[in-house]
Design a protein around this motif. Structure first.
Motif, PDB file in Angstrom:
ATOM      1  N   VAL A  32       3.748  12.677  -1.754  1.00  0.00           N
ATOM      2  CA  VAL A  32       2.416  12.427  -1.201  1.00  0.00           C
ATOM      3  C   VAL A  32       1.354  12.957  -2.151  1.00  0.00           C
ATOM      4  O   VAL A  32       1.569  13.935  -2.880  1.00  0.00           O
ATOM      5  N   ASP A  33       0.212  12.297  -2.139  1.00  0.00           N
ATOM      6  CA  ASP A  33      -0.951  12.739  -2.887  1.00  0.00           C
ATOM      7  C   ASP A  33      -1.772  13.634  -1.968  1.00  0.00           C
ATOM      8  O   ASP A  33      -2.265  13.170  -0.933  1.00  0.00           O
ATOM      9  N   PRO A  34      -1.937  14.931  -2.287  1.00  0.00           N
ATOM     10  CA  PRO A  34      -2.674  15.818  -1.381  1.00  0.00           C
ATOM     11  C   PRO A  34      -4.130  15.425  -1.185  1.00  0.00           C
ATOM     12  O   PRO A  34      -4.762  15.882  -0.236  1.00  0.00           O
TER      13      PRO A  34
ATOM     14  N   ARG B 230       1.915   9.964   6.465  1.00  0.00           N
ATOM     15  CA  ARG B 230       3.116  10.599   5.901  1.00  0.00           C
ATOM     16  C   ARG B 230       4.374   9.757   6.115  1.00  0.00           C
ATOM     17  O   ARG B 230       5.483  10.236   5.912  1.00  0.00           O
ATOM     18  N   SER B 231       4.194   8.512   6.470  1.00  0.00           N
ATOM     19  CA  SER B 231       5.314   7.572   6.532  1.00  0.00           C
ATOM     20  C   SER B 231       5.412   6.731   5.257  1.00  0.00           C
ATOM     21  O   SER B 231       6.395   6.039   5.044  1.00  0.00           O
ATOM     22  N   TYR B 232       4.371   6.820   4.415  1.00  0.00           N
ATOM     23  CA  TYR B 232       4.307   5.966   3.230  1.00  0.00           C
ATOM     24  C   TYR B 232       4.445   6.810   1.962  1.00  0.00           C
ATOM     25  O   TYR B 232       3.562   7.606   1.636  1.00  0.00           O
ATOM     26  N   LEU B 233       5.540   6.637   1.246  1.00  0.00           N
ATOM     27  CA  LEU B 233       5.699   7.239  -0.065  1.00  0.00           C
ATOM     28  C   LEU B 233       4.582   6.735  -0.972  1.00  0.00           C
ATOM     29  O   LEU B 233       4.275   5.529  -0.996  1.00  0.00           O
ATOM     30  N   ASN B 234       3.945   7.620  -1.730  1.00  0.00           N
ATOM     31  CA  ASN B 234       2.808   7.205  -2.548  1.00  0.00           C
ATOM     32  C   ASN B 234       3.291   6.507  -3.819  1.00  0.00           C
ATOM     33  O   ASN B 234       3.978   7.115  -4.648  1.00  0.00           O
ATOM     34  N   PRO B 235       2.938   5.239  -4.004  1.00  0.00           N
ATOM     35  CA  PRO B 235       3.453   4.469  -5.136  1.00  0.00           C
ATOM     36  C   PRO B 235       2.714   4.738  -6.449  1.00  0.00           C
ATOM     37  O   PRO B 235       3.100   4.190  -7.485  1.00  0.00           O
ATOM     38  N   CYS B 236       1.679   5.568  -6.401  1.00  0.00           N
ATOM     39  CA  CYS B 236       0.836   5.783  -7.574  1.00  0.00           C
ATOM     40  C   CYS B 236       1.165   7.064  -8.314  1.00  0.00           C
ATOM     41  O   CYS B 236       0.523   7.393  -9.314  1.00  0.00           O
TER      42      CYS B 236
ATOM     43  N   TRP C 115      -2.813   4.467   1.578  1.00  0.00           N
ATOM     44  CA  TRP C 115      -3.215   5.015   0.278  1.00  0.00           C
ATOM     45  C   TRP C 115      -4.667   4.716  -0.120  1.00  0.00           C
ATOM     46  O   TRP C 115      -5.077   4.979  -1.244  1.00  0.00           O
ATOM     47  N   ALA C 116      -5.466   4.176   0.791  1.00  0.00           N
ATOM     48  CA  ALA C 116      -6.834   3.784   0.434  1.00  0.00           C
ATOM     49  C   ALA C 116      -7.652   4.965  -0.085  1.00  0.00           C
ATOM     50  O   ALA C 116      -8.532   4.796  -0.933  1.00  0.00           O
ATOM     51  N   LYS C 117      -7.383   6.178   0.420  1.00  0.00           N
ATOM     52  CA  LYS C 117      -8.157   7.346   0.021  1.00  0.00           C
ATOM     53  C   LYS C 117      -7.396   8.269  -0.929  1.00  0.00           C
ATOM     54  O   LYS C 117      -7.815   9.400  -1.162  1.00  0.00           O
ATOM     55  N   SER C 118      -6.296   7.765  -1.456  1.00  0.00           N
ATOM     56  CA  SER C 118      -5.564   8.514  -2.470  1.00  0.00           C
ATOM     57  C   SER C 118      -6.274   8.372  -3.804  1.00  0.00           C
ATOM     58  O   SER C 118      -6.475   7.251  -4.302  1.00  0.00           O
ATOM     59  N   GLN C 119      -6.666   9.483  -4.401  1.00  0.00           N
ATOM     60  CA  GLN C 119      -7.356   9.420  -5.689  1.00  0.00           C
ATOM     61  C   GLN C 119      -6.462   8.819  -6.762  1.00  0.00           C
ATOM     62  O   GLN C 119      -6.930   8.092  -7.641  1.00  0.00           O
ATOM     63  N   ALA C 120      -5.166   9.098  -6.688  1.00  0.00           N
ATOM     64  CA  ALA C 120      -4.236   8.542  -7.670  1.00  0.00           C
ATOM     65  C   ALA C 120      -4.200   7.020  -7.590  1.00  0.00           C
ATOM     66  O   ALA C 120      -4.178   6.321  -8.614  1.00  0.00           O
ATOM     67  N   CYS C 121      -4.224   6.495  -6.366  1.00  0.00           N
ATOM     68  CA  CYS C 121      -4.192   5.040  -6.202  1.00  0.00           C
ATOM     69  C   CYS C 121      -5.542   4.402  -6.519  1.00  0.00           C
ATOM     70  O   CYS C 121      -5.610   3.304  -7.088  1.00  0.00           O
ATOM     71  N   GLN C 122      -6.614   5.072  -6.168  1.00  0.00           N
ATOM     72  CA  GLN C 122      -7.946   4.565  -6.519  1.00  0.00           C
ATOM     73  C   GLN C 122      -8.091   4.444  -8.031  1.00  0.00           C
ATOM     74  O   GLN C 122      -8.702   3.503  -8.530  1.00  0.00           O
ATOM     75  N   ALA C 123      -7.501   5.393  -8.763  1.00  0.00           N
ATOM     76  CA  ALA C 123      -7.560   5.348 -10.221  1.00  0.00           C
ATOM     77  C   ALA C 123      -6.828   4.128 -10.764  1.00  0.00           C
ATOM     78  O   ALA C 123      -7.308   3.471 -11.702  1.00  0.00           O
ATOM     79  N   LEU C 124      -5.665   3.792 -10.179  1.00  0.00           N
ATOM     80  CA  LEU C 124      -4.920   2.614 -10.633  1.00  0.00           C
ATOM     81  C   LEU C 124      -5.718   1.335 -10.410  1.00  0.00           C
ATOM     82  O   LEU C 124      -5.704   0.420 -11.253  1.00  0.00           O
ATOM     83  N   VAL C 125      -6.415   1.262  -9.278  1.00  0.00           N
ATOM     84  CA  VAL C 125      -7.243   0.085  -9.004  1.00  0.00           C
ATOM     85  C   VAL C 125      -8.407   0.036  -9.982  1.00  0.00           C
ATOM     86  O   VAL C 125      -8.729  -1.026 -10.554  1.00  0.00           O
ATOM     87  N   ALA C 126      -9.047   1.179 -10.211  1.00  0.00           N
ATOM     88  CA  ALA C 126     -10.192   1.227 -11.128  1.00  0.00           C
ATOM     89  C   ALA C 126      -9.789   0.834 -12.549  1.00  0.00           C
ATOM     90  O   ALA C 126     -10.558   0.182 -13.270  1.00  0.00           O
TER      91      ALA C 126
ATOM     92  N   TYR D  86       3.344  -3.946  -6.316  1.00  0.00           N
ATOM     93  CA  TYR D  86       3.262  -3.266  -7.617  1.00  0.00           C
ATOM     94  C   TYR D  86       4.397  -2.258  -7.740  1.00  0.00           C
ATOM     95  O   TYR D  86       5.083  -2.182  -8.771  1.00  0.00           O
ATOM     96  N   PHE D  87       4.622  -1.489  -6.662  1.00  0.00           N
ATOM     97  CA  PHE D  87       5.666  -0.471  -6.697  1.00  0.00           C
ATOM     98  C   PHE D  87       7.044  -1.116  -6.784  1.00  0.00           C
ATOM     99  O   PHE D  87       7.935  -0.598  -7.469  1.00  0.00           O
ATOM    100  N   ALA D  88       7.220  -2.244  -6.120  1.00  0.00           N
ATOM    101  CA  ALA D  88       8.506  -2.951  -6.209  1.00  0.00           C
ATOM    102  C   ALA D  88       8.796  -3.346  -7.659  1.00  0.00           C
ATOM    103  O   ALA D  88       9.937  -3.221  -8.139  1.00  0.00           O
ATOM    104  N   ILE D  89       7.779  -3.793  -8.361  1.00  0.00           N
ATOM    105  CA  ILE D  89       7.966  -4.166  -9.768  1.00  0.00           C
ATOM    106  C   ILE D  89       8.287  -2.932 -10.599  1.00  0.00           C
ATOM    107  O   ILE D  89       9.169  -2.954 -11.476  1.00  0.00           O
ATOM    108  N   GLU D  90       7.581  -1.826 -10.345  1.00  0.00           N
ATOM    109  CA  GLU D  90       7.853  -0.586 -11.069  1.00  0.00           C
ATOM    110  C   GLU D  90       9.279  -0.096 -10.807  1.00  0.00           C
ATOM    111  O   GLU D  90       9.980   0.337 -11.730  1.00  0.00           O
ATOM    112  N   VAL D  91       9.711  -0.175  -9.567  1.00  0.00           N
ATOM    113  CA  VAL D  91      11.078   0.256  -9.237  1.00  0.00           C
ATOM    114  C   VAL D  91      12.104  -0.660  -9.902  1.00  0.00           C
ATOM    115  O   VAL D  91      13.175  -0.209 -10.320  1.00  0.00           O
ATOM    116  N   SER D  92      11.782  -1.941 -10.019  1.00  0.00           N
ATOM    117  CA  SER D  92      12.719  -2.867 -10.670  1.00  0.00           C
ATOM    118  C   SER D  92      12.994  -2.445 -12.115  1.00  0.00           C
ATOM    119  O   SER D  92      14.087  -2.667 -12.645  1.00  0.00           O
ATOM    120  N   LYS D  93      12.002  -1.823 -12.760  1.00  0.00           N
ATOM    121  CA  LYS D  93      12.200  -1.337 -14.134  1.00  0.00           C
ATOM    122  C   LYS D  93      13.186  -0.185 -14.151  1.00  0.00           C
ATOM    123  O   LYS D  93      14.039  -0.091 -15.053  1.00  0.00           O
TER     124      LYS D  93
END
Length: 890
Positions: A484-486, A501-507, A576-587, A600-607
């Motif tokens: 999680v992103d604090p 806290r049900s969603y693993l942070n993909p960022c 994750w809308a208010k996760s700074q880590a995820c906001q950075a990826l969008v920016a 996006y995370f599915a593609i990253e996991v595929s790697k």
């Protein structure tokens, strides 16, 4: 001296406080013990159509503007209880929208866990009295199994105790009959299953003679010619000459013969096998030619699995509990689909290793070859991972720990203790044993670790790890696998009512490290078991905020409708809308927007999967919906469990996925979800969000390679006909998979009840394409009662044969294996003063009682009985040891 006085005074005060605390704890425990023993809970559904009877379900925030009224009754069987220092915790799969009494509050905690507490207006549980708590819940409650057992009471400093009459799997002990509240809406056109309506449903299925069923095999071979000779195996046994088959699989088959009473002998009937791929026009793993003659059986197989399946066909011919015989026959056979699967969810409620092994045994009998092993979810992490002990010590256990540092909070009826299958996990050795066991039976184990949603058990466990290591001053290690992103303060609600806290942070890089660690360790287990991972299941489903779905509207919207829940959507966020880590990826432009993160995370996991040498990835289709196509992933091939409901458009949306290059595994909930009821009756357990029933006949009639055709043979959730047309090209299904989700499947026996005998119908459709199945034709429209593309006579004859094989042969084999399969309740009605009865599987024993179940008589023909008597009917298992539920013939 002053110092001594101070010390003495401090000691006295400490002793007094300790005594007071001890006294308070004892008093609290006394209250808890008394409440758990004296209180009796009763739950009664009052009105499932509350919105039609004056309740403003929309303003209460009910999804789709739907809500129900129910009453929780608390009866005190003993002296009055005046203490108000207590709370009752209970699971409700329906969100409680309102409490219509000022004596109690009900608070939602997380998931399905709710808490009842007294207010200042609570006076007492009166002696030998009852207090009612009227509530309004979301949606509707159409089945007894919507009410969850093991309500428990606790108090500060006390050990929680389960309220006695809820500590049961016999839900009628505390749930009032649903009665006339079984319809979802006033326009529900489904038919309630009673003895009379069952009789009508079974009426077209006649009992077939043994000679008619002679030589029949389940699943049905592609081509079979049955000879005239019967071969008895009771004296000489069989001589297995299967040198082309590995020894472990030979041992499996040897044991199966012995279980059917057939000994192994060098002088026995010879069964000889060889592998010769040149004898087959197509490359089909599992294909075989089988010639059963008077002198010996000869198998020519495409590969080892072909030998195994050929012998399983011979075993299929042998009856259980009778003189072992087979018929002469010539068989040319090959599987219809490469993927013939069963998905078992062990995350919601755990299943024992022995139950899994028994399932693999039956899968092998019926030539199912893919075991989709759902090993994690919000409610539980079920596999040991070296170096990450919290995954199982915290994420694999449920108990009453509000801090969730030692376990997950209770869910789904597990109660406050860890002594049931709400808790549990497979050790590393357990998992290796399961994979080996599957490999010996030509079953591929496909592990699923669900992410990024449905990851709460992992998240809570890794937070416990984080807290432990931070307390030890190991900051870098603590953050290594944090999920999680604090900075994330997003307000989200999952389908099962969990928060962010049900969603693993993909960022987070730590999330990717976690995935890499899990794949590394599980891949090692597979390698040790001799079955390297060929497919990794990513999960990917339901990564959304349900309160931003179509069933809700914003409180400030200019135009509102009564059939949507009205809420303040300005307070709702996408995950994750208010996760700074995820906001950075969008920016940065790395991901298009927040909603695209799951794909996006599915593609990253595929790697990561590809880096481990695994070339195939599998997912639930909604987990990759924002990927352009299957070529967006690093792996060679992406397979999708397609779980759109057909009547909501799934008959056509399947084409979209196939045309994007995905291998589509048909997994539709309205046909092949085993956690749904067998029939429309409140006594039958199961969820029903996609359909009110999935029985064997419906599954058998399912056309998995021409989805629109099913509109001509079935109805939608509310019992209405629907039309279906495929508007795009359809390259064909890759496979068929049945799913057993375990939210309300809490025991191994319940698992078997929900699995069998439906598994046999899935095996039939996965292996064999019948003549009544029509080819897919683009733009051809189907509708029950209007179009006539399906040969209904051929379908009926095929089902009659199959139903008779189940009733007259297969259920006896399940008895022999100790399987707790569901026995169908007979159909029965009065005709001219005589009792007429029938059953879904002809050959099963039907019984009737004239004295309210005290004694039972065997039904043979139309029985003359006084119609004024209360007559009950039930069925009995082939081995006589179990019976179905009994019902009164009205």
């Amino acid at each position: 001296m002053n110092s001594l006085k101070t010390t003495l005074l401090s000691s006295v005060i400490t002793a007094l406080l300790s005594t007071a605390m001890s006294t308070t704890a004892v008093a609290s425990q006394t209250t808890v013990d008394t409440l758990s023993q004296q209180l009796k809970v009763n739950y009664q559904v009052i009105d499932n159509h509350a919105a039609n009877h004056g309740v403003d379900c929309s303003s209460l925030g009910g999804d789709w503007g739907a809500c129900n009224k129910a009453t929780i009754s608390l009866t005190n069987d003993g002296p009055a209880i005046t203490d108000n220092n207590w709370a009752i915790y209970f699971s409700s799969i329906r969100m409680i929208l309102a409490v219509e009494t000022d004596q109690f509050t009900i608070t939602h905690l997380t998931g399905d866990l709710h808490k009842i507490e007294p207010t200042e207006k609570f006076t007492a549980f009166p002696e030998k009295g009852t207090i009612e708590i009227p509530i309004i819940g979301e949606y509707w409650q159409l089945s007894e199994s919507d009410v969850i057992p093991r309500w428990y009471v606790t108090s500060e400093g006390a050990k929680p105790k389960v309220i006695n009459n809820t500590n049961t799997e016999t839900l009628s002990d505390f749930v009032s009959p649903i009665g006339q509240q079984w319809q979802r809406t006033p326009d529900d056109h489904n038919v309630l299953m009673t003895p009379v309506t069952r009789f009508e449903r079974n009426a077209d299925v006649q009992k077939l003679s043994a000679s008619t069923l002679r030589g029949q095999i389940i699943p049905t071979p592609t081509h079979i010619t049955v000879g005239k000779t019967n071969i008895t195996l009771d004296k000489t046994g069989v001589n297995l000459q299967l040198k082309s088959l590995n020894k472990a699989s030979q041992a499996v088959l040897s044991k199966q013969f012995q279980q059917l009473g057939v000994k192994l002998s060098d002088k026995g009937y010879k069964i000889q096998a060889s592998i010769d791929p040149t004898q087959f026009e197509n490359t089909v793993s599992g294909a075989y030619l089988l010639n059963i003659s008077d002198k010996q059986a000869t198998i020519t197989a495409y590969d080892e699995s072909g030998i195994f399946y050929a012998v399983e066909s011979i075993l299929s011919l042998i009856p259980a509990g009778e003189k072992p015989t087979i018929t002469t026959a010539e068989i040319n056979d090959a599987p219809r689909f490469d993927y013939r699967g069963i998905m078992l969810d062990t995350g919601r409620n755990f299943k024992s290793k022995q139950a899994v092994l028994k399932l693999l045994d039956q899968m092998s009998h019926y030539k199912l070859n893919k075991f989709h092993f759902h090993l994690s979810d919000d409610e539980g992490w079920r596999i040991e991972i070296p170096d990450l002990p919290e995954l199982t010590s915290v994420g694999g256990q449920r108990c009453h720990d509000l801090s969730e540092q030692s376990c997950l909070l209770p869910q789904l009826g597990s109660g406050p203790d860890s002594d049931n299958l709400g808790s549990g996990y497979f050790s590393r050795d357990d998992y290796i044993e399961i994979v080996k066991y599957a490999k010996d039976r030509f079953i591929e184990v496909i592990p699923e670790i669900d992410m990024p949603a449905h990851a709460r058990a992992a998240i809570i466990a890794m937070e416990a790890r984080y807290n432990r290591l931070m307390a030890e001053g190991k900051t870098e290690q603590a953050n290594e696998f944090r999920l999680v992103d604090p900075t994330d303060t997003s307000n989200t609600t999952t389908v099962q009512f969990y928060d962010r806290r049900s969603y693993l942070n993909p960022c987070l890089d730590s999330s990717k490290r976690f995935v890499d660690k899990i794949i590394t360790e599980i891949a090692k287990m597979h390698s040790e078991a001799g079955q390297p991972i060929a497919v990794w299941h990513f999960g990917g489903d339901e990564a959304k905020n349900i309160r931003l779905g179509n069933g809700y509207q914003d409180i400030n919207a200019e135009e509102k409708v009564t059939w949507k829940g009205t809420i303040d959507q300005s307070k709702e966020d996408h995950p994750w809308a208010k996760s700074q880590a995820c906001q950075a990826l969008v920016a940065q432009g790395t991901v298009h927007d927040i909603e695209h993160l799951p794909s996006y995370f599915a593609i990253e996991v595929s790697k990561i999967i590809k880096d481990h040498g695994i070339n195939n990835m599998q997912a639930w289709q909604d987990g990759v919906k924002y990927a352009e196509n299957a070529q967006s992933f690093a792996v060679d091939q992406v397979r999708l469990n397609f779980w759109d409901t057909l009547y909501w458009g799934g008959f056509d949306s399947a084409n979209d996925w196939a045309n994007k290059g995905y291998q589509v595994i048909i997994s539709n909930p309205d046909y092949v979800y085993f956690d749904f009821p067998y029939e429309i009756n409140p006594k039958e357990h199961g969820y029903y969000w996609a359909t009110r029933f999935n029985d064997e006949r419906k599954i058998f009639s399912f056309a998995p390679n021409n989805l629109p055709q099913n509109a001509e043979t079935s109805k939608d959730r509310d019992g209405n006909v629907f039309n279906a047309k495929g508007t795009k090209d359809w390259p064909g299904s890759y496979g068929l998979s049945a799913q057993l989700w375990s939210e309300i499947v809490r025991t191994d026996k319940q698992m078997e009840y929900m699995m069998y005998p439906r598994l046999l119908a899935v095996a039939e459709r996965a292996w064999h394409q019948s003549d009544w199945e029509t080819p897919y034709v683009k733009d051809r429209e189907y509708k029950l009662g209007e179009t006539q593309y399906v040969d209904q006579t051929t379908l009926l004859n095929d089902w009659t044969r199959f139903a008779n094989l189940i009733g007259q042969r297969e259920l006896a084999k399940l008895d022999l294996a100790g399987i707790n399969y569901r026995l169908p309740i007979p159909g029965a009605k009065w005709v001219d003063g005589k009792l007429h009865a029938n059953i879904a599987f002809p050959g099963l024993t039907i019984e009737y009682s004239l004295d309210k179940g005290k004694t039972w008589l065997t039904y043979s023909q139309d029985v003359t009985v006084n119609q004024q008597d209360q007559v009950m009917v039930r069925s009995r298992a082939a081995d006589g040891k179990r019976t179905s539920r009994a019902e009164i013939v009205e």
